[in-house]
Design a protein around this motif. Structure first.
Motif, mmCIF file in Angstrom:
data_model
loop_
_atom_site.group_PDB
_atom_site.id
_atom_site.type_symbol
_atom_site.label_atom_id
_atom_site.label_comp_id
_atom_site.label_asym_id
_atom_site.label_seq_id
_atom_site.Cartn_x
_atom_site.Cartn_y
_atom_site.Cartn_z
ATOM 1 N N ALA A 6 7.261 -4.891 -16.015
ATOM 2 C CA ALA A 6 7.500 -3.229 -15.138
ATOM 3 C C ALA A 6 6.580 -2.417 -15.277
ATOM 4 N N ALA A 7 6.388 -2.034 -14.324
ATOM 5 C CA ALA A 7 5.903 -0.763 -14.034
ATOM 6 C C ALA A 7 6.484 -0.107 -15.006
ATOM 7 N N SER A 8 5.304 1.436 -15.418
ATOM 8 C CA SER A 8 5.850 2.269 -16.206
ATOM 9 C C SER A 8 5.876 3.503 -16.174
ATOM 10 N N ARG A 9 6.206 4.750 -16.841
ATOM 11 C CA ARG A 9 6.413 5.711 -15.490
ATOM 12 C C ARG A 9 5.258 6.204 -15.093
ATOM 13 N N GLY A 10 4.355 5.748 -16.413
ATOM 14 C CA GLY A 10 2.469 6.089 -15.227
ATOM 15 C C GLY A 10 2.558 5.711 -14.842
ATOM 16 N N GLY A 11 2.394 4.248 -14.407
ATOM 17 C CA GLY A 11 2.712 3.823 -12.852
ATOM 18 C C GLY A 11 3.055 4.393 -11.672
ATOM 19 N N LYS A 12 4.354 4.890 -11.960
ATOM 20 C CA LYS A 12 5.115 5.434 -11.071
ATOM 21 C C LYS A 12 4.560 7.076 -10.745
ATOM 22 N N LEU A 13 4.149 7.164 -11.271
ATOM 23 C CA LEU A 13 2.910 8.791 -11.469
ATOM 24 C C LEU A 13 2.058 8.354 -10.645
ATOM 25 N N LYS A 14 1.317 7.201 -11.077
ATOM 26 C CA LYS A 14 -0.099 6.714 -10.638
ATOM 27 C C LYS A 14 0.611 7.256 -9.353
ATOM 28 N N THR A 15 1.413 6.310 -9.414
ATOM 29 C CA THR A 15 1.537 5.951 -7.221
ATOM 30 C C THR A 15 1.917 7.541 -6.528
ATOM 31 N N THR A 16 2.922 8.173 -7.373
ATOM 32 C CA THR A 16 2.707 9.586 -6.262
ATOM 33 C C THR A 16 1.545 10.516 -5.900
ATOM 34 N N LEU A 17 1.099 10.004 -6.633
ATOM 35 C CA LEU A 17 -0.425 10.917 -6.508
ATOM 36 C C LEU A 17 -1.302 10.938 -5.366
ATOM 37 N N GLN A 18 -1.594 8.971 -5.995
ATOM 38 C CA GLN A 18 -1.955 8.687 -5.399
ATOM 39 C C GLN A 18 -1.562 8.467 -3.575
ATOM 40 N N MET A 19 0.003 8.562 -3.796
ATOM 41 C CA MET A 19 0.034 8.523 -1.894
ATOM 42 C C MET A 19 0.039 9.818 -1.751
ATOM 43 N N THR A 20 0.226 10.846 -2.275
ATOM 44 C CA THR A 20 -0.086 12.405 -2.537
ATOM 45 C C THR A 20 -1.481 13.056 -1.613
ATOM 46 N N GLY A 21 -2.120 12.288 -2.642
ATOM 47 C CA GLY A 21 -3.580 12.799 -2.304
ATOM 48 C C GLY A 21 -4.212 12.471 -1.028
ATOM 49 N N LEU A 22 -3.914 10.728 -0.750
ATOM 50 C CA LEU A 22 -3.901 10.497 0.732
ATOM 51 C C LEU A 22 -3.142 10.431 1.654
ATOM 52 N N ILE A 23 -2.407 10.942 1.787
ATOM 53 C CA ILE A 23 -1.756 12.467 2.876
ATOM 54 C C ILE A 23 -2.258 13.345 2.919
ATOM 55 N N GLY A 24 -2.607 13.834 2.088
ATOM 56 C CA GLY A 24 -3.206 15.139 2.274
ATOM 57 C C GLY A 24 -5.027 14.997 2.714
ATOM 58 N N LEU A 25 -5.160 14.223 2.624
ATOM 59 C CA LEU A 25 -6.874 13.543 2.857
ATOM 60 C C LEU A 25 -6.679 12.797 4.925
ATOM 61 N N LEU A 26 -6.038 11.922 4.802
ATOM 62 C CA LEU A 26 -5.584 11.312 5.806
ATOM 63 C C LEU A 26 -5.236 12.244 7.054
ATOM 64 N N THR A 81 -4.253 6.557 -13.030
ATOM 65 C CA THR A 81 -4.833 5.198 -13.228
ATOM 66 C C THR A 81 -5.611 4.624 -13.874
ATOM 67 N N VAL A 82 -6.294 5.075 -14.089
ATOM 68 C CA VAL A 82 -7.447 4.143 -15.201
ATOM 69 C C VAL A 82 -6.608 4.373 -16.707
ATOM 70 N N ILE A 83 -5.805 5.234 -16.961
ATOM 71 C CA ILE A 83 -5.250 5.400 -18.612
ATOM 72 C C ILE A 83 -3.830 4.228 -18.114
ATOM 73 N N THR A 84 -3.050 4.105 -16.982
ATOM 74 C CA THR A 84 -2.298 3.040 -17.208
ATOM 75 C C THR A 84 -2.856 1.357 -17.087
ATOM 76 N N GLY A 85 -3.915 1.395 -16.843
ATOM 77 C CA GLY A 85 -4.866 0.401 -16.176
ATOM 78 C C GLY A 85 -4.938 0.149 -17.672
#
Length: 208
Positions: free
Chosen positions: A134-154, A184-188
């Motif tokens: 199952a996806a961990s809390r870290g994995g969910k945090l990673k997704t949130t940070l990725q989406m936030t950063g991507l939207i900000g750059l797009l 991303t690296v830590i959760t990986g």
């Protein structure tokens, strides 16, 4: 996402859920939106770039919504378990690649994230025979940070915001991407450790 629950198909009911359901429909919609997003991003002009950003946001929302619906309504299917992560990675990784192609994000960041995301997704598929990771809390945090950063750059902030505010949002986006890279690296590494632990446990059960 509808891949994280550990319940087998139909665990919340007496029969397996239908393949045609709202959660799977949202997953398919996200798959369809990916090429639309890519095409829009490759077109010149800030207007189309803004539309591409909106399409990305809509697709990202479906990622969260289909998982909530699948869990709350017992709509977890084998199709969803396979298609959801594919749609998820196709959306985020295409955004990372497009940003690097446009020169707005370093290629080494994109490569690290691609290797981690594809590697862990493949590993989780391979581990399905033994256990659902199952996806961990870290994995969910990673997704949130990725989406936030991507939207900000797009988003073409200078199109409708003053220069100082557009710059501030862009800097915030880079900070989010940097934090996402670390998580991303830590959760990986954590997922790999989980897989090794599960594999060892399975091996011990077989030899017991």
């Amino acid at each position: 996402m509808n891949t994280t629950p550990s319940e087998p198909d139909g665990a919340q009911g007496t029969s397996a859920p239908p393949l045609l359901n709202i959660a799977n429909a949202l997953t398919v919609l996200r798959l369809i939106l990916v090429p639309v997003f890519v095409w829009l991003m490759l077109q010149p002009g800030d207007v189309l770039r803004m539309i591409a950003t909106v399409v990305f946001i809509v697709a990202a929302v479906t990622d969260k919504l289909d998982g909530q619906l699948a869990r709350s309504r017992g709509l977890i299917t084998s199709f969803g378990k396979i298609a959801d992560p594919i749609a998820d990675k196709a959306l985020t990784l295409s955004a990372f690649i497009l940003l690097s192609v446009a020169g707005r994000l370093w290629w080494w960041v994109t490569i690290i994230i691609i290797v981690r995301e594809l590697g862990i997704t493949l590993m989780r598929f391979m581990m399905l025979r033994r256990a659902v990771m199952a996806a961990s809390r870290g994995g969910k945090l990673k997704t949130t940070l990725q989406m936030t950063g991507l939207i900000g750059l797009l988003a073409p902030w200078t199109m409708f915001l003053p220069g100082w505010l557009a710059t501030a949002l862009t800097v915030a986006a880079y900070v989010a991407i940097g934090a996402a890279l670390v998580v991303t690296v830590i959760t990986g590494v954590d997922y790999v450790a989980q897989a090794i632990k599960i594999a060892r446990g399975t091996a011990e059960e077989r030899t017991a």
